[in-house]
Design a protein around this motif. Structure first.
Motif, short mmCIF file in Angstrom:
data_model
loop_
_atom_site.label_atom_id
_atom_site.label_comp_id
_atom_site.label_asym_id
_atom_site.label_seq_id
_atom_site.Cartn_x
_atom_site.Cartn_y
_atom_site.Cartn_z
N LEU A 199 12.36 15.01 -4.82
CA LEU A 199 13.29 14.85 -5.94
C LEU A 199 13.46 16.17 -6.69
O LEU A 199 14.58 16.54 -7.07
N ASN A 200 12.37 16.90 -6.88
CA ASN A 200 12.45 18.22 -7.51
C ASN A 200 13.32 19.17 -6.70
O ASN A 200 14.13 19.92 -7.27
N GLN A 201 13.15 19.15 -5.39
CA GLN A 201 13.96 20.01 -4.54
C GLN A 201 15.43 19.65 -4.62
O GLN A 201 16.30 20.52 -4.63
N GLU A 202 15.72 18.35 -4.70
CA GLU A 202 17.11 17.91 -4.82
C GLU A 202 17.71 18.38 -6.14
O GLU A 202 18.88 18.77 -6.19
N LEU A 203 16.91 18.35 -7.21
CA LEU A 203 17.40 18.83 -8.50
C LEU A 203 17.69 20.33 -8.44
O LEU A 203 18.74 20.79 -8.90
N GLU A 204 16.75 21.08 -7.86
CA GLU A 204 16.93 22.54 -7.76
C GLU A 204 18.13 22.90 -6.89
O GLU A 204 18.81 23.89 -7.14
N ALA A 205 18.39 22.10 -5.87
CA ALA A 205 19.52 22.36 -4.98
C ALA A 205 20.84 21.87 -5.58
O ALA A 205 21.91 22.15 -5.04
N GLY A 206 20.75 21.12 -6.68
CA GLY A 206 21.96 20.60 -7.32
C GLY A 206 22.48 19.32 -6.68
O GLY A 206 23.62 18.93 -6.91
N ASP A 207 21.66 18.67 -5.88
CA ASP A 207 22.08 17.43 -5.21
C ASP A 207 22.04 16.22 -6.13
O ASP A 207 22.69 15.21 -5.85
N VAL A 208 21.26 16.28 -7.22
CA VAL A 208 21.20 15.19 -8.19
C VAL A 208 21.38 15.77 -9.59
O VAL A 208 21.03 16.91 -9.85
N SER A 209 21.93 14.97 -10.46
CA SER A 209 22.11 15.40 -11.84
C SER A 209 20.78 15.29 -12.58
O SER A 209 19.85 14.62 -12.13
N LEU A 210 20.71 15.95 -13.72
CA LEU A 210 19.50 15.90 -14.53
C LEU A 210 19.21 14.47 -14.99
O LEU A 210 18.06 14.02 -14.97
N LYS A 211 20.26 13.73 -15.33
CA LYS A 211 20.09 12.34 -15.78
C LYS A 211 19.51 11.48 -14.64
O LYS A 211 18.58 10.70 -14.85
N GLU A 212 20.06 11.63 -13.44
CA GLU A 212 19.57 10.88 -12.28
C GLU A 212 18.14 11.29 -11.95
O GLU A 212 17.30 10.46 -11.64
N PHE A 213 17.86 12.58 -12.03
CA PHE A 213 16.51 13.09 -11.78
C PHE A 213 15.51 12.45 -12.74
O PHE A 213 14.46 11.96 -12.32
N ARG A 250 0.84 -1.21 0.00
CA ARG A 250 0.00 0.00 0.00
C ARG A 250 0.86 1.25 0.00
O ARG A 250 0.59 2.21 -0.71
N GLU A 251 1.93 1.26 0.81
CA GLU A 251 2.80 2.43 0.86
C GLU A 251 3.57 2.61 -0.44
O GLU A 251 3.81 3.74 -0.87
N LEU A 252 3.95 1.52 -1.07
CA LEU A 252 4.68 1.59 -2.33
C LEU A 252 3.85 2.23 -3.41
O LEU A 252 4.36 2.95 -4.26
N HIS A 253 2.54 2.01 -3.40
CA HIS A 253 1.66 2.52 -4.45
C HIS A 253 0.75 3.66 -3.98
O HIS A 253 -0.14 4.06 -4.71
N ASP A 254 0.99 4.19 -2.79
CA ASP A 254 0.18 5.29 -2.26
C ASP A 254 0.51 6.57 -3.04
O ASP A 254 1.65 7.03 -3.02
N PRO A 255 -0.48 7.15 -3.73
CA PRO A 255 -0.22 8.35 -4.53
C PRO A 255 0.34 9.51 -3.70
O PRO A 255 1.18 10.27 -4.17
N GLY A 256 -0.10 9.66 -2.46
CA GLY A 256 0.41 10.73 -1.61
C GLY A 256 1.89 10.58 -1.32
O GLY A 256 2.66 11.55 -1.35
N VAL A 257 2.32 9.35 -1.03
CA VAL A 257 3.73 9.08 -0.76
C VAL A 257 4.56 9.34 -2.01
O VAL A 257 5.62 9.98 -1.95
N ILE A 258 4.07 8.88 -3.15
CA ILE A 258 4.81 9.05 -4.40
C ILE A 258 4.92 10.53 -4.76
O ILE A 258 5.98 11.00 -5.18
N ARG A 259 3.83 11.28 -4.58
CA ARG A 259 3.89 12.73 -4.87
C ARG A 259 4.90 13.42 -3.95
O ARG A 259 5.61 14.34 -4.38
N GLY A 260 4.95 13.01 -2.71
CA GLY A 260 5.94 13.56 -1.78
C GLY A 260 7.36 13.26 -2.23
O GLY A 260 8.25 14.12 -2.14
N GLN A 261 7.57 12.05 -2.72
CA GLN A 261 8.90 11.68 -3.21
C GLN A 261 9.25 12.47 -4.47
O GLN A 261 10.41 12.87 -4.66
N LEU A 262 8.26 12.72 -5.32
CA LEU A 262 8.50 13.54 -6.52
C LEU A 262 8.87 14.97 -6.12
O LEU A 262 9.77 15.58 -6.71
N ALA A 263 8.18 15.52 -5.13
CA ALA A 263 8.48 16.88 -4.66
C ALA A 263 9.89 16.95 -4.09
O ALA A 263 10.64 17.90 -4.36
#
Length: 84
Positions: free
Chosen positions: A46-60, A31-44
């Motif tokens: 990930l976006n913050q990590e990209l903006e902060a430069g913590d991950v490369s565009l390819k990894e993102f 349930r947690e793996l497929h919970d849309p709320g959890v996934i949206r939080g992980q996407l957010a």
């Protein structure tokens, strides 16, 4: 369950208990793996990590695709059948 079968199956009770707990843990993890709320939080995050430069565009892009696949899979997968 009769008294005799209850006594004969008593040694298997711990195994059945462990199997039941494992099934419940699996249900919660699924349930947690497929919970849309959890996934949206992980996407957010990930976006913050990209903006902060913590991950490369390819990894993102790779991680974003995995998260979006999970989000889509959660919408199209059948509901679990808990009848026993």
């Amino acid at each position: 369950m009769g008294l005799l079968s209850g006594l004969l199956l008593l040694p298997l009770a711990p195994v059945r208990g462990v199997a039941w707990v494992a099934e419940k843990v699996n249900d919660v993890a699924d349930r947690e793996l497929h919970d849309p709320g959890v996934i949206r939080g992980q996407l957010a995050a990930l976006n913050q990590e990209l903006e902060a430069g913590d991950v490369s565009l390819k990894e993102f892009e790779r991680e974003e695709e995995e998260l979006l696949d999970r989000l889509h899979a959660g919408r199209v997968r059948p509901a679990p059948n808990h009848r026993r």
